[in-house]
Write a protein that holds these residues in place. Sequence first.
Motif, PDB file in Angstrom:
ATOM      1  N   UNK A   1       0.827  -1.208   0.000  1.00 26.53           N
ATOM      2  CA  UNK A   1       0.000   0.000   0.000  1.00 26.53           C
ATOM      3  C   UNK A   1       0.863   1.261   0.000  1.00 26.53           C
TER       4      UNK A   1
ATOM      5  N   UNK B   1       5.106  13.033   2.961  1.00 28.72           N
ATOM      6  CA  UNK B   1       3.654  12.916   3.135  1.00 28.72           C
ATOM      7  C   UNK B   1       3.202  11.458   3.146  1.00 28.72           C
TER       8      UNK B   1
ATOM      9  N   UNK C   1       3.692   1.456  -1.581  1.00 26.53           N
ATOM     10  CA  UNK C   1       4.094   1.561  -2.982  1.00 26.53           C
ATOM     11  C   UNK C   1       2.973   2.187  -3.812  1.00 26.53           C
ATOM     12  N   UNK C   2       1.715   1.782  -3.503  1.00 29.25           N
ATOM     13  CA  UNK C   2       0.576   2.388  -4.203  1.00 29.25           C
ATOM     14  C   UNK C   2       0.553   3.890  -3.947  1.00 29.25           C
TER      15      UNK C   2
ATOM     16  N   UNK D   1       3.051   5.811  -3.244  1.00 33.56           N
ATOM     17  CA  UNK D   1       4.131   6.429  -4.022  1.00 33.56           C
ATOM     18  C   UNK D   1       3.733   6.558  -5.485  1.00 33.56           C
ATOM     19  N   UNK D   2       2.975   5.569  -5.961  1.00 37.87           N
ATOM     20  CA  UNK D   2       2.595   5.597  -7.371  1.00 37.87           C
ATOM     21  C   UNK D   2       1.588   6.702  -7.669  1.00 37.87           C
ATOM     22  N   UNK D   3       1.020   7.305  -6.604  1.00 40.34           N
ATOM     23  CA  UNK D   3       0.102   8.427  -6.829  1.00 40.34           C
ATOM     24  C   UNK D   3       0.860   9.741  -6.925  1.00 40.34           C
ATOM     25  N   UNK D   4       2.178   9.695  -6.727  1.00 40.23           N
ATOM     26  CA  UNK D   4       2.954  10.918  -6.800  1.00 40.23           C
ATOM     27  C   UNK D   4       2.919  11.724  -5.523  1.00 40.23           C
ATOM     28  N   UNK D   5       2.737  11.064  -4.396  1.00 37.34           N
ATOM     29  CA  UNK D   5       2.750  11.760  -3.113  1.00 37.34           C
ATOM     30  C   UNK D   5       4.209  11.863  -2.656  1.00 37.34           C
ATOM     31  N   UNK D   6       4.648  13.064  -2.245  1.00 32.71           N
ATOM     32  CA  UNK D   6       6.036  13.183  -1.782  1.00 32.71           C
ATOM     33  C   UNK D   6       6.291  12.265  -0.585  1.00 32.71           C
ATOM     34  N   UNK D   7       7.531  11.801  -0.487  1.00 32.66           N
ATOM     35  CA  UNK D   7       7.894  10.790   0.508  1.00 32.66           C
ATOM     36  C   UNK D   7       7.490  11.191   1.940  1.00 32.66           C
TER      37      UNK D   7
END
Lengths: 329, 321, 308
Positions: free
Chosen positions: B219, B232, B221-222, B224-230
């Motif tokens: 989850x 956050x 990884x998911x 991260x795949x949305x483009x949320x900064x690390x």
Amino acid sequence: MEKPILQIENLTTSFKIKEKYYPAVDHVSFSVFENEIVAVVGESGCGKSALALSIMRLHNHQRTKIEGEIKYKERDLVDFSERQMNQVRGKEIGIIFQEPLTALNPLMTVGDQIEENLTFHTKLSKEKRRLRTIELLTQVGIPYPTRTYDQFPHELSGGMRQRVMISIAIACNPSLVIADEPTTALDVTIQVQILELLKSIQKDTKMGIILITHDLSVVAEVADRIIVMYAGQVVEIGTVKQIFANPLHPYTRSLLKSIPSQVTNKKRLHVIDGMVPSIVNMNRERCRFSPRIPWISRNAHEESPDLHEVAPEHLVRCTCYKHFYFKGS
Amino acid sequence: MWKFILRRFLVMIPQLFLLSVIVFALAKQMPGDALTGVSMDPRISPERLYELREKAGLNDPWYEQYRRWISGIAQGDFGKSYTHKIPVSEVIAERIWNTVFLALITLILTYLLAIPMGIASGRFNDTWIDKVVTGYNYLGFATPIFIFALIMLFVFGFSLGWFPTGGSVDSKVDAGTFAYYLSKLHHVILPALSTALIATVGTVQYLRNEIIDNKYKDYARTARSKGIPETQIYTRHIFRNSLLPIAAFLGYEITGLVGGTVIIETIFSYPGVGQLFVSSIGLRDFSVVTAIVMMLGFATLLGTLLSDIILSVVDPRIRIE
Amino acid sequence: MVLLKIDDLKVHYPIRGGVFKTISDYIRAVDGVSFELKEGETYGLVGESGSGKSTIGKAILKLINMTSGRIVFNGQDLSKFSFGQMKPFRQDIQMIFQDPYSSLNPRKRVADIIAEPLRNYQCLTVGEEKKCVQNYLDKVGLNPDSMYKYPHEFSGGQRQRIGIARALTLKPKLIIADEPVSALDVSVQAQVLNFLQDLQKEFKLTYLFIGHDLGVIRHMCDKIGVMYRGRLVEEGISEEIYENPQHIYTKRLIAAIPELNPERRAQKTELRKKIAKEYEQLYPEYFDEHGRAYDLKSISNTHRVAMP
């Protein structure tokens, strides 16, 4: 000629194992056009998932090295900073993972998880985001979208969860969606529904889809073009008709032959000798499939084999395909 | 939910009953009784002693004594303390708030220390900051709390004189004033900090492992795949999910702390229930001892219930009906 | 000869609620299923997740308690026995599990894993045991030297073969294979399936093959039972089920099988649409008012369908 959405050129992704880098994806090149489904096929360990994560640059960067070019709409993602990459992830390229239960946060409602995408990539107000999320849930065929909005992943069935996963991937209307084994964890009847759904979304949005799968029957159902990977390399690439009607590489032919439903009841299935080589112990100089077809003479293979164009759009690695026959035939 | 709580309370009745039998039996097994001290007095004749024992009911068969004791407890009467000459409930009531206060401050300090340390070493695992925290953890696991508390008492209480070395409040201040509460806090800081510095390492280690575990989960990884900064990704996803088992552990933590006060209150001469417990054993004041054990038992059961309730509130996958 | 006969098997789980956890309702995981297996044949149980197919396999071995019904194995009614009394029969019925990664104890050597059933049931000398283990390793196509290795040193297919070797050591009559290949890649799957067929010939085994992949089921099974919500909705020999499905659910399941010829994509999509529509329309004819499938009725010697 129209420009591809994604153009991958000599992409090499290497993992650090005991202080040395070993390529899991080895000089892979292909393109994806608008409104097209490109399937990447191969067995576990062939590098197809590593390829999917490389495009999104989702690997642990302390242990991974990415070389080559990943050109997305003319810009090379390999050179992007993390900040630039975050503008691409979720917004320009969406990804659907295999196991929808673990891929969703168990403590967050479905609505919040979809909305997150909109929060980071759009300027919509809270109310507008909610409306858009419910619209997305409706679009992916969830029967009670307003109720599902407030539900948690564990309250949904496997098929419904995968629909939620899809709605996360397409929330910002990306031009490209990568689907990494999207149907493997699902029942047959649900599999069909999910594939149909992906196709119907594509019809509306014209997005390109990279479908990563080990299941050739899924590929036969939906793909336009196929990339067959073995040991990190592309061994054959072609349109779905070319690959299914005229498979050339010994690996492609062997894979197709080992599917049970193709042969009549109770006959022996075709088995490929040996095992997929590990990325650490692999002879990278010769045809990587040669150890598994030992009855084919060494002279039939090329030294450091290359891809050869056999027909327009149809490429095969190594010359061994010309001399290949199944053992016992 | 209320049905669940009601059921748990019903289940507690046999558990407490069993505990009461064991406690009573053990108390009876101990050599001597409340009149042992009196019997040393040569001025009191054996006949008078017998009379006193008879009057206190100490000559009755054990089941008669037990019946009397348990029916008293059922009505909220824990009997009378022989040393303090007042009802046990009053003796305990005088001290219990000190103990609760100490436990609360300890708990707050424990989490104040654990959460930032756990998060820092989990997020940046295998960096220098993680190595520092892990090193501290090993020290904490290896140090016995009573030795550490004695060192703290010696350094900050006696040598530096920053903190008082006994009591729960300065006798010179008037009850109810701001200075009074300040003084209470001043007295509780050193014992609370001594416990927290050691007790926190378990939580730090747990949180660190949870975060390391969670950050590689699908989850995350998911997300991260949305483009949320690390950063956050940590605040929105990983911290919450990692803190969940810790929140659930809170009830047990409280139980542990209440038990732990026995040692710490004795070392710091802090007038709480723990100290009362130790001194009552020495004085053979069994009515106090048994009452405290029953109370601790009840607190433990309440703690586990609290843990279950917290878990059901914070984790949507667990539903209590 | 009938080796295993399941008669009106029910496995119901109580749903409890309220202060005293009284039983308010039941989940009917398996709800009145009857079928039989003849010696030497392969019977396939197919259905979606939650249809109760795995529950049947576990109930036969008493890994879960059945609510009612009869399980007759080799003329003996197993349902009357307690877990302990089942012991002698467990030699004859063995199970192969789905996930070769989690069903083998990672801290045991292959030799110990394979010899475990032998140690429970037979007293062999160390030498005999070693010979026996090596023999079975050889049978499943693994190097006899691998007996001193640990499960993690093997690939998925090899692990599944270790699980099969373990199931074989007691010379069972019946093997319950619960999704034995669904965690494996196609080429490895082919290997394991071939191998299961070879063993069947060599040891005259009877298989109860539980799965959701209709291609694999068809390839392996003589007879097939289609499960839906704890009930059998159709049963027959493979050709009957695949070429002439009668129940609306079976039809939908068969239509969902992926089409391997890309040229026929459009046709297949059309067919699925048609069947989906039919399913909606005819649902009340095939299920009663509680959504429960009717009892099976014979429409030929071998073919049974759940119809009113």
